[in-house]
Design a protein around this motif. Sequence first.
Motif, PDB file in Angstrom:
ATOM      1  N   LEU A   1       0.841  -1.280   0.061  1.00 53.92           N
ATOM      2  CA  LEU A   1      -0.027   0.125  -0.020  1.00 53.92           C
ATOM      3  C   LEU A   1       0.876   1.254  -0.032  1.00 53.92           C
ATOM      4  N   GLU A   2       0.742   2.102  -1.025  1.00 49.99           N
ATOM      5  CA  GLU A   2       1.669   3.236  -1.202  1.00 49.99           C
ATOM      6  C   GLU A   2       0.622   4.451  -0.587  1.00 49.99           C
ATOM      7  N   TRP A   3       1.193   5.236   0.280  1.00 48.64           N
ATOM      8  CA  TRP A   3       0.509   6.314   0.743  1.00 48.64           C
ATOM      9  C   TRP A   3       1.189   7.666   0.661  1.00 48.64           C
ATOM     10  N   GLN A   4       0.474   8.770   0.998  1.00 47.07           N
ATOM     11  CA  GLN A   4       1.133   9.996   1.250  1.00 47.07           C
ATOM     12  C   GLN A   4       0.277  10.940   2.199  1.00 47.07           C
ATOM     13  N   GLY A   5       0.787  11.948   2.743  1.00 48.77           N
ATOM     14  CA  GLY A   5       0.179  12.588   3.582  1.00 48.77           C
ATOM     15  C   GLY A   5       1.007  13.820   4.004  1.00 48.77           C
ATOM     16  N   LYS A   6       0.399  14.572   5.441  1.00 45.45           N
ATOM     17  CA  LYS A   6       1.108  15.410   5.850  1.00 45.45           C
ATOM     18  C   LYS A   6       1.296  15.261   7.425  1.00 45.45           C
ATOM     19  N   ALA A   7       2.512  15.318   8.043  1.00 43.58           N
ATOM     20  CA  ALA A   7       2.441  15.199   9.263  1.00 43.58           C
ATOM     21  C   ALA A   7       3.479  16.197  10.084  1.00 43.58           C
ATOM     22  N   PHE A   8       3.242  16.743  11.061  1.00 41.46           N
ATOM     23  CA  PHE A   8       4.170  17.855  11.674  1.00 41.46           C
ATOM     24  C   PHE A   8       4.274  18.943  10.581  1.00 41.46           C
ATOM     25  N   ARG A   9       3.280  19.350   9.840  1.00 41.33           N
ATOM     26  CA  ARG A   9       3.352  20.352   8.727  1.00 41.33           C
ATOM     27  C   ARG A   9       4.579  19.755   7.600  1.00 41.33           C
ATOM     28  N   LYS A  10       4.987  18.679   7.518  1.00 38.64           N
ATOM     29  CA  LYS A  10       5.519  18.324   6.479  1.00 38.64           C
ATOM     30  C   LYS A  10       5.116  17.164   5.665  1.00 38.64           C
ATOM     31  N   TYR A  11       5.364  17.315   4.210  1.00 38.99           N
ATOM     32  CA  TYR A  11       4.893  16.141   3.535  1.00 38.99           C
ATOM     33  C   TYR A  11       5.705  14.858   3.436  1.00 38.99           C
ATOM     34  N   VAL A  12       4.713  13.804   3.752  1.00 38.58           N
ATOM     35  CA  VAL A  12       5.551  12.454   3.960  1.00 38.58           C
ATOM     36  C   VAL A  12       4.700  11.638   2.946  1.00 38.58           C
ATOM     37  N   SER A  13       5.601  10.251   2.716  1.00 37.29           N
ATOM     38  CA  SER A  13       4.911   9.313   1.941  1.00 37.29           C
ATOM     39  C   SER A  13       5.555   8.170   2.292  1.00 37.29           C
ATOM     40  N   GLY A  14       5.094   6.869   1.857  1.00 36.79           N
ATOM     41  CA  GLY A  14       5.841   5.673   2.251  1.00 36.79           C
ATOM     42  C   GLY A  14       4.930   4.427   1.686  1.00 36.79           C
ATOM     43  N   THR A  15       5.302   3.364   2.013  1.00 35.36           N
ATOM     44  CA  THR A  15       4.908   2.178   1.547  1.00 35.36           C
ATOM     45  C   THR A  15       4.432   1.083   2.863  1.00 35.36           C
ATOM     46  N   THR A  16       3.309   0.626   2.976  1.00 35.21           N
ATOM     47  CA  THR A  16       2.932  -0.307   4.066  1.00 35.21           C
ATOM     48  C   THR A  16       3.142  -1.545   3.238  1.00 35.21           C
ATOM     49  N   ILE A  17       3.599  -2.560   3.992  1.00 31.79           N
ATOM     50  CA  ILE A  17       3.592  -4.036   3.452  1.00 31.79           C
ATOM     51  C   ILE A  17       2.824  -5.071   4.463  1.00 31.79           C
ATOM     52  N   LEU A  18       1.691  -5.540   3.868  1.00 32.86           N
ATOM     53  CA  LEU A  18       0.918  -6.373   4.857  1.00 32.86           C
ATOM     54  C   LEU A  18       1.286  -7.631   4.506  1.00 32.86           C
ATOM     55  N   THR A  19       1.543  -8.686   5.393  1.00 30.97           N
ATOM     56  CA  THR A  19       1.778 -10.072   4.907  1.00 30.97           C
ATOM     57  C   THR A  19       0.661 -10.906   5.663  1.00 30.97           C
ATOM     58  N   ARG A  20      -0.017 -11.751   4.872  1.00 28.67           N
ATOM     59  CA  ARG A  20      -0.994 -12.415   5.456  1.00 28.67           C
ATOM     60  C   ARG A  20      -0.691 -13.829   5.685  1.00 28.67           C
ATOM     61  N   ASN A  21      -1.372 -14.510   6.513  1.00 29.04           N
ATOM     62  CA  ASN A  21      -1.066 -16.042   6.919  1.00 29.04           C
ATOM     63  C   ASN A  21      -2.003 -17.007   5.956  1.00 29.04           C
ATOM     64  N   ASN A  22      -1.845 -18.205   6.044  1.00 29.13           N
ATOM     65  CA  ASN A  22      -2.507 -19.280   5.373  1.00 29.13           C
ATOM     66  C   ASN A  22      -3.983 -18.746   5.501  1.00 29.13           C
ATOM     67  N   GLU A  23      -4.328 -18.480   6.605  1.00 25.94           N
ATOM     68  CA  GLU A  23      -5.954 -18.301   6.739  1.00 25.94           C
ATOM     69  C   GLU A  23      -6.388 -16.906   6.253  1.00 25.94           C
ATOM     70  N   GLY A  24      -5.389 -16.133   5.752  1.00 28.21           N
ATOM     71  CA  GLY A  24      -5.718 -14.844   5.078  1.00 28.21           C
ATOM     72  C   GLY A  24      -5.776 -13.693   6.163  1.00 28.21           C
ATOM     73  N   LEU A  25      -5.476 -13.989   7.342  1.00 35.35           N
ATOM     74  CA  LEU A  25      -5.518 -12.857   8.341  1.00 35.35           C
ATOM     75  C   LEU A  25      -4.051 -12.049   8.204  1.00 35.35           C
ATOM     76  N   ILE A  26      -3.977 -10.932   8.501  1.00 34.10           N
ATOM     77  CA  ILE A  26      -2.796 -10.124   8.536  1.00 34.10           C
ATOM     78  C   ILE A  26      -2.019 -10.614   9.613  1.00 34.10           C
ATOM     79  N   GLU A  27      -0.573 -11.001   9.415  1.00 36.23           N
ATOM     80  CA  GLU A  27       0.271 -11.505  10.151  1.00 36.23           C
ATOM     81  C   GLU A  27       1.240 -10.463  10.695  1.00 36.23           C
ATOM     82  N   ASN A  28       1.855  -9.821   9.643  1.00 34.60           N
ATOM     83  CA  ASN A  28       2.983  -8.794   9.922  1.00 34.60           C
ATOM     84  C   ASN A  28       2.557  -7.556   9.092  1.00 34.60           C
TER      85      ASN A  28
END
Length: 79
Positions: A51-78
């Motif tokens: 998931l790529e995202w962008q926004g503003k925090a502490f009056r500065k522009y920020v962006s990043g990538t969040t990586i979700l890893t799912r287990n065999n049941e499809g639940l978020i593990e990491n």
Amino acid sequence: MLQIQLFDASVLNGPCVGVETNAAFFAATAGGMYETIEFTHETTNGMKMYLEWQGKAFRKYVSGTTILTRNNEGLIENI
């Protein structure tokens, strides 16, 4: 119920391990850290979702990538 066992981020000294530690992190950051935040792109490859995202925090522009890893049941593990 979502029970993330491991959460790691570049802004942390090390990973948050366990449900209680993860809950404390999200409680501390969810209360207004970001002035704005939006997800801009999403890609899935096998058990991982990027998931790529962008926004503003502490009056500065920020962006990043969040990586979700799912287990065999499809639940978020990491994050």
